[in-house]
Design a protein around this motif. Structure first.
Motif, PDB file in Angstrom:
ATOM      1  N   VAL A   1      36.563  59.960  41.569  1.00 11.72           N
ATOM      2  CA  VAL A   1      37.062  58.584  41.440  1.00 11.72           C
ATOM      3  C   VAL A   1      35.917  57.619  41.738  1.00 11.72           C
ATOM      4  O   VAL A   1      35.178  57.804  42.707  1.00 11.72           O
ATOM      5  CB  VAL A   1      38.285  58.364  42.344  1.00 11.72           C
ATOM      6  CG1 VAL A   1      38.698  56.895  42.355  1.00 11.72           C
ATOM      7  CG2 VAL A   1      39.440  59.240  41.852  1.00 11.72           C
ATOM      8  N   ASN A   2      35.788  56.599  40.899  1.00  6.82           N
ATOM      9  CA  ASN A   2      34.628  55.708  40.992  1.00  6.82           C
ATOM     10  C   ASN A   2      34.961  54.361  40.354  1.00  6.82           C
ATOM     11  O   ASN A   2      36.025  54.197  39.744  1.00  6.82           O
ATOM     12  CB  ASN A   2      33.443  56.378  40.266  1.00  6.82           C
ATOM     13  CG  ASN A   2      32.093  55.887  40.772  1.00  6.82           C
ATOM     14  OD1 ASN A   2      31.977  54.868  41.463  1.00  6.82           O
ATOM     15  ND2 ASN A   2      31.054  56.632  40.421  1.00  6.82           N
ATOM     16  N   PHE A   3      34.073  53.405  40.501  1.00 11.54           N
ATOM     17  CA  PHE A   3      34.154  52.090  39.852  1.00 11.54           C
ATOM     18  C   PHE A   3      35.394  51.288  40.231  1.00 11.54           C
ATOM     19  O   PHE A   3      35.926  50.532  39.415  1.00 11.54           O
ATOM     20  CB  PHE A   3      34.041  52.235  38.318  1.00 11.54           C
ATOM     21  CG  PHE A   3      32.747  52.871  37.889  1.00 11.54           C
ATOM     22  CD1 PHE A   3      31.540  52.200  38.049  1.00 11.54           C
ATOM     23  CD2 PHE A   3      32.720  54.154  37.363  1.00 11.54           C
ATOM     24  CE1 PHE A   3      30.337  52.792  37.677  1.00 11.54           C
ATOM     25  CE2 PHE A   3      31.526  54.757  36.981  1.00 11.54           C
ATOM     26  CZ  PHE A   3      30.330  54.066  37.134  1.00 11.54           C
ATOM     27  N   LEU A   4      35.870  51.447  41.470  1.00 15.62           N
ATOM     28  CA  LEU A   4      36.942  50.575  41.973  1.00 15.62           C
ATOM     29  C   LEU A   4      36.377  49.169  42.106  1.00 15.62           C
ATOM     30  O   LEU A   4      35.411  48.948  42.845  1.00 15.62           O
ATOM     31  CB  LEU A   4      37.434  51.083  43.338  1.00 15.62           C
ATOM     32  CG  LEU A   4      38.321  50.126  44.138  1.00 15.62           C
ATOM     33  CD1 LEU A   4      39.564  49.729  43.353  1.00 15.62           C
ATOM     34  CD2 LEU A   4      38.717  50.756  45.464  1.00 15.62           C
ATOM     35  N   CYS A   5      36.962  48.238  41.365  1.00 10.18           N
ATOM     36  CA  CYS A   5      36.412  46.879  41.325  1.00 10.18           C
ATOM     37  C   CYS A   5      37.526  45.868  41.130  1.00 10.18           C
ATOM     38  O   CYS A   5      38.367  46.031  40.245  1.00 10.18           O
ATOM     39  CB  CYS A   5      35.399  46.777  40.179  1.00 10.18           C
ATOM     40  SG  CYS A   5      34.659  45.141  40.000  1.00 10.18           S
ATOM     41  N   ILE A   6      37.530  44.836  41.958  1.00  7.51           N
ATOM     42  CA  ILE A   6      38.533  43.766  41.840  1.00  7.51           C
ATOM     43  C   ILE A   6      37.802  42.434  41.775  1.00  7.51           C
ATOM     44  O   ILE A   6      36.885  42.185  42.578  1.00  7.51           O
ATOM     45  CB  ILE A   6      39.516  43.816  43.034  1.00  7.51           C
ATOM     46  CG1 ILE A   6      40.306  45.136  42.985  1.00  7.51           C
ATOM     47  CG2 ILE A   6      40.466  42.626  43.020  1.00  7.51           C
ATOM     48  CD1 ILE A   6      40.935  45.537  44.282  1.00  7.51           C
ATOM     49  N   HIS A   7      38.177  41.616  40.816  1.00  7.93           N
ATOM     50  CA  HIS A   7      37.620  40.267  40.667  1.00  7.93           C
ATOM     51  C   HIS A   7      37.595  39.583  42.033  1.00  7.93           C
ATOM     52  O   HIS A   7      38.575  39.653  42.771  1.00  7.93           O
ATOM     53  CB  HIS A   7      38.507  39.483  39.696  1.00  7.93           C
ATOM     54  CG  HIS A   7      37.922  38.183  39.239  1.00  7.93           C
ATOM     55  ND1 HIS A   7      37.698  37.125  40.102  1.00  7.93           N
ATOM     56  CD2 HIS A   7      37.521  37.770  38.013  1.00  7.93           C
ATOM     57  CE1 HIS A   7      37.183  36.117  39.428  1.00  7.93           C
ATOM     58  NE2 HIS A   7      37.056  36.486  38.166  1.00  7.93           N
ATOM     59  N   ARG A   8      36.453  38.943  42.368  1.00  7.69           N
ATOM     60  CA  ARG A   8      36.306  38.450  43.754  1.00  7.69           C
ATOM     61  C   ARG A   8      37.378  37.431  44.141  1.00  7.69           C
ATOM     62  O   ARG A   8      37.728  37.292  45.311  1.00  7.69           O
ATOM     63  CB  ARG A   8      34.898  37.893  44.001  1.00  7.69           C
ATOM     64  CG  ARG A   8      34.504  36.686  43.185  1.00  7.69           C
ATOM     65  CD  ARG A   8      33.040  36.293  43.430  1.00  7.69           C
ATOM     66  NE  ARG A   8      32.105  37.228  42.818  1.00  7.69           N
ATOM     67  CZ  ARG A   8      31.385  38.135  43.480  1.00  7.69           C
ATOM     68  NH1 ARG A   8      31.461  38.229  44.790  1.00  7.69           N
ATOM     69  NH2 ARG A   8      30.558  38.930  42.824  1.00  7.69           N
ATOM     70  N   GLU A   9      37.948  36.701  43.163  1.00  5.06           N
ATOM     71  CA  GLU A   9      38.969  35.704  43.503  1.00  5.06           C
ATOM     72  C   GLU A   9      40.344  36.325  43.733  1.00  5.06           C
ATOM     73  O   GLU A   9      41.286  35.637  44.127  1.00  5.06           O
ATOM     74  CB  GLU A   9      39.041  34.632  42.400  1.00  5.06           C
ATOM     75  CG  GLU A   9      37.890  33.635  42.513  1.00  5.06           C
ATOM     76  CD  GLU A   9      37.564  32.973  41.187  1.00  5.06           C
ATOM     77  OE1 GLU A   9      38.488  32.799  40.356  1.00  5.06           O
ATOM     78  OE2 GLU A   9      36.378  32.644  40.982  1.00  5.06           O
ATOM     79  N   LEU A  10      40.464  37.620  43.454  1.00  3.11           N
ATOM     80  CA  LEU A  10      41.765  38.295  43.635  1.00  3.11           C
ATOM     81  C   LEU A  10      41.756  39.297  44.787  1.00  3.11           C
ATOM     82  O   LEU A  10      42.701  40.065  44.965  1.00  3.11           O
ATOM     83  CB  LEU A  10      42.151  39.032  42.345  1.00  3.11           C
ATOM     84  CG  LEU A  10      42.922  38.247  41.298  1.00  3.11           C
ATOM     85  CD1 LEU A  10      42.277  36.933  40.954  1.00  3.11           C
ATOM     86  CD2 LEU A  10      43.058  39.081  40.045  1.00  3.11           C
ATOM     87  N   ARG A  11      40.681  39.228  45.584  1.00  3.14           N
ATOM     88  CA  ARG A  11      40.609  40.139  46.726  1.00  3.14           C
ATOM     89  C   ARG A  11      41.687  39.715  47.723  1.00  3.14           C
ATOM     90  O   ARG A  11      42.116  38.567  47.742  1.00  3.14           O
ATOM     91  CB  ARG A  11      39.217  40.082  47.377  1.00  3.14           C
ATOM     92  CG  ARG A  11      38.074  40.259  46.360  1.00  3.14           C
ATOM     93  CD  ARG A  11      37.433  41.617  46.401  1.00  3.14           C
ATOM     94  NE  ARG A  11      36.565  41.821  45.226  1.00  3.14           N
ATOM     95  CZ  ARG A  11      35.231  41.779  45.250  1.00  3.14           C
ATOM     96  NH1 ARG A  11      34.599  41.524  46.378  1.00  3.14           N
ATOM     97  NH2 ARG A  11      34.533  41.981  44.142  1.00  3.14           N
ATOM     98  N   SER A  12      42.094  40.636  48.602  1.00  7.66           N
ATOM     99  CA  SER A  12      43.139  40.378  49.607  1.00  7.66           C
ATOM    100  C   SER A  12      44.522  40.173  48.993  1.00  7.66           C
ATOM    101  O   SER A  12      45.443  39.721  49.655  1.00  7.66           O
ATOM    102  CB  SER A  12      42.779  39.200  50.536  1.00  7.66           C
ATOM    103  OG  SER A  12      42.932  37.965  49.868  1.00  7.66           O
TER     104      SER A  12
END
Ligand code: EN5
Length: 388
Positions: A135-146
């Motif tokens: 599993v790799n490349f877990l990424c969330i747009h910085r404005e949608l973190r939390s």
């Protein structure tokens, strides 16, 4: 403290004091019929998607998300910049499942805002072979973190992996989570020290001038070992045998087929480079070494856009020492215009770090298993597996 990982089938910090010691799968006796058929529920206005990396437009969307929002060093000076053809190579190996490339989009605009991937891999732990997902490349747009999207992405990719009758996964992260099987360190070998210093990747050593530093890291213009040449398709069988043998030395390593070796090691321009040593007399392949290409964007520098970095990938040696192999690999990386050559302290890599002028970096990489417990923490030298 760990709301999510505390409830997952992973080794927990307090397993030992609770007397939980047995090695092996943590959640037992699962079958595909018991796996939920519905995707997990997302917050309102978001939807799941499958990202087909072979579709050029989708690959562009993934590329754009990662290049703006993926991993940075802890001081946010650099961010990984995975090229599109690199992502297609990394995510479409033999037997890959398009379904394991999971995205989240905004319902109204279809904009891709989060991503996670799995690829299939046969992994040997000690003397047991297990079919796993890497599993790799877990990424969330910085404005949608939390917004707690990461747990949902992890649960959704896990569900899709379970649906294919796969019950274990391996993943890496810079951060500390419950509970690493090993903690490894990055080492860096400057090839273009002047640029690295100018962009803040490294500093001048104490009492060293720029010219002394440049001289210190200078490399010969040509490789040294006789028979050192780029790997070709016709070398796949020989390289497969060498690598299969070599990886038996490590406690955690992939079990690679000829098709895997063809995919992962036959050179792809600007993605992966592999070199073999062909014995001058017998024509036998006795050793090989490789690196993959992963530039980093320099955040907030006007003169330089990115750092061209080569990362040591798989190798195997029978006749040539790792010092000689890696020295030649540094020479070709320098010739190809790379600024730095990076390695982890895994496998036998410690044996060449000092001699070849690698310096310890400030980044760590932890290896994790999902739904599998091993008793002891491993040393970096026990790891024979590389994720991208
Ligand atoms: C995905 N499954 O921290 C997992 N890189 O050392 C991804 N440091 O480049 C997890 N901070 O030390 C990735 N220069 C975890 C790593 C994330 C990226 C990261 C580190 C690895 C790195 C550089 C730059 C630091 C910039 C400020 C570093 C110093 C080395 C230098 C070499 C030359 C001689 C002097 C020292």
């Amino acid at each position: 403290k760990h709301n999510f990982w505390g409830k997952q089938p992973v080794k927990q910090y307090d397993d030992e004091e609770k007397g939980v010691l047995e090695e092996g799968p943590i959640a037992h006796l699962r079958c595909v019929d018991d796996v939920r058929t519905e995707p997990f529920k997302l917050p309102e206005h978001y939807e799941w998607c499958t990202c087909d990396l072979n579709c050029s437009e989708t690959a562009d969307e993934v590329y754009n998300l990662l290049s703006r929002h993926y991993v940075e060093d802890y001081e946010s000076m650099f961010r990984y910049h995975y090229p599109k053809d690199f992502l297609q190579w990394a995510l479409c190996p033999p037997g890959y499942l398009p379904d394991w490339h999971v995205g989240i989009r905004v319902e109204a605009t279809k904009r891709l805002v989060a991503f996670i991937t799995g690829i299939p891999a046969n992994i040997r732990l000690h003397d047991r072979n297990l079919q796993m997902a890497e599993v790799n490349f877990l990424c969330i747009h910085r404005e949608l973190r939390s917004k707690r999207l990461a747990p949902l992405l992890i649960k959704e990719v896990t569900r899709r992996v379970h649906l294919k009758n796969v019950w274990q996964a391996v993943y890496t992260a810079g951060i500390m989570l419950p509970t690493p099987i090993a903690t490894c360190h990055y080492w860096h070998r400057p090839l273009n020290p002047k640029k690295l210093i100018r962009v803040g990747f490294s500093e001048l050593g104490l009492g060293m001038t720029m010219n002394q530093t440049i001289k210190h890291y200078r490399l010969p213009p040509n490789v040294i070992t006789p028979g050192f040449r780029a790997m070709e398709r016709r070398d796949v069988l020989a390289v497969t045998h060498l690598l299969q043998q070599y990886l038996l030395q490590f406690l955690v390593a992939p079990v690679l087929s000829e098709a895997d070796v063809e995919h992962w090691l036959v050179p792809v321009s600007d993605v992966v480079a592999t070199y073999v040593i062909e014995d001058v007399e017998s024509g036998q392949i006795t050793d090989f070494c490789s690196f993959y290409t992963l530039p980093s964007t320099i955040l907030g520098n006007h003169k330089y856009k990115d750092i061209k970095a080569a990362y040591s990938f798989y190798h195997a040696s029978t006749k040539t020492s790792l010092v000689e192999l890696l020295n030649d690999l540094l020479i070709v990386a320098k010739c190809h215009g790379f600024d730095v050559f990076n390695v982890l302290d895994i496998m036998h890599n410690r044996s060449f770090l000092q001699e070849l002028k690698f310096k310890l970096g400030d980044g760590e990489l932890r290896y994790y298993l999902y739904n599998y417990r091993i008793k002891e923490t491993l040393f970096p030298r026990d790891i024979g597996l590389l994720l991208l």
